[in-house]
Scaffold this motif. Structure first.
Motif: not given
Length: 301
Positions: A105-116, A139-147, A178-184
């Motif tokens: 009863d403490r879990l709810k599941v939503v079937n949705r793309d996190a980006l939406t 791995y492929n969508v981690a940064t867009p999801i977080l932002l 060298k790895i400091y960039g747009t996501p950072s």
């Protein structure tokens, strides 16, 4: 406060994961970047690093077969899991009912793309002063999801995510590296991030061909002097991000060259920023100062 180190719930091991996947007719897909955690110690470590307690409300993105979900519920927390894959979203409540029925009863599941996901279509967190995100992100969508989630949910106060090691390094990078960039720098608009551990490949099924790492993030308080989004001269976030994109889009160029169509010379002077510097040397505070100066002095002709 629940002590995660003494938890005794049944978490998922390799045999459990493979059985659940077979029962559900599920096999990991590259399309959704699926790698399922098969080690209970790893998911307990993630929850411990996140500091989840029985008073927390947690969002999990990409719960998969439920390894991390059960570790979150084990603390006594309530949560909403956002899963893009319909068979996995349908199966998750059954897994919790089997392995941790008292937590169902403490879990709810939503079937949705996190980006939406927005506060309108997933209103579960709207009444929370603050909530946390805990996830093993594709791995492929981690940064867009977080932002995207940070932009849409002002009350997303912290997160602890497992991502590809290379992505983790970029998210936590500091100016001048060298790895400091747009996501950072975009993540730094919202708060502070740090790497808090590495994860080997053998805790996953299937095992990925890269190592993973944990990133912990804490959002700035509204009254934090380090928060670039507050104050009388606080710039518009979209304007700041426009500058960041332009500066890193031509990384080897000086600011003067990369931003010549956006920023007038007077704005550099007003912001106290040498236009011969490169974007990779600027802090988020300096990008914000430059955006504020643009507002005062107009855009470049």
């Amino acid at each position: 406060m629940t002590d995660n180190t003494t938890a005794t719930g049944h978490l998922l091991g390799a045999a459990d994961i493979r059985r659940i996947a077979a029962d559900a007719g599920v096999s990991p897909t590259k399309k959704f970047g699926q790698n399922f955690v098969i080690d209970p110690g790893t998911v307990r470590r993630i929850v411990r690093e996140a500091g989840v307690t029985n008073t927390d409300h947690v969002m999990e993105v990409g719960p998969g077969l439920g390894s991390l979900t059960l570790a979150i519920l084990e603390t006594g927390a309530s949560m909403t899991a956002v899963e893009i894959d319909p068979p996995l979203a349908k199966r998750l409540p059954s897994t919790v009912a089997e392995f941790m029925p008292e937590a169902a009863d403490r879990l709810k599941v939503v079937n949705r793309d996190a980006l939406t996901v927005t506060p309108d279509n997933v209103p579960d967190f709207n009444n929370d002063e603050s909530f946390t995100l805990v996830a093993n992100l594709p791995y492929n969508v981690a940064t867009p999801i977080l932002l995207t989630l940070l932009e849409r949910f002002d009350n997303l106060g912290s997160f602890l995510v497992m991502v590809q090691k290379e992505v983790a390094d970029r998210l936590a990078a500091k100016p001048g590296s060298k790895i400091y960039g747009t996501p950072s720098v975009k993540l730094a608009w919202y708060g502070t991030a740090e790497r808090v551990g590495t994860i080997g490949r053998n805790v996953f099924w299937p095992a990925p061909n890269v190592d993973s790492a944990l990133v912990k993030f804490t959002r700035y308080a509204a009254n934090d002097d380090a928060n670039p989004a507050v104050g009388e001269a606080a710039p518009d976030r979209e304007r700041v991000f426009q500058l960041i994109d332009a500066a890193f889009g031509q990384r080897r160029k000086t600011l003067h060259a990369a931003l010549k169509h956006l920023v007038p010379a007077a704005a550099f002077e007003a912001a106290g920023i040498d236009p011969t510097r490169r974007g990779e040397t600027l802090t988020i505070t300096e990008f914000a100062a430059l955006a504020s100066a643009m507002t005062a002095h107009g855009e470049a002709a």
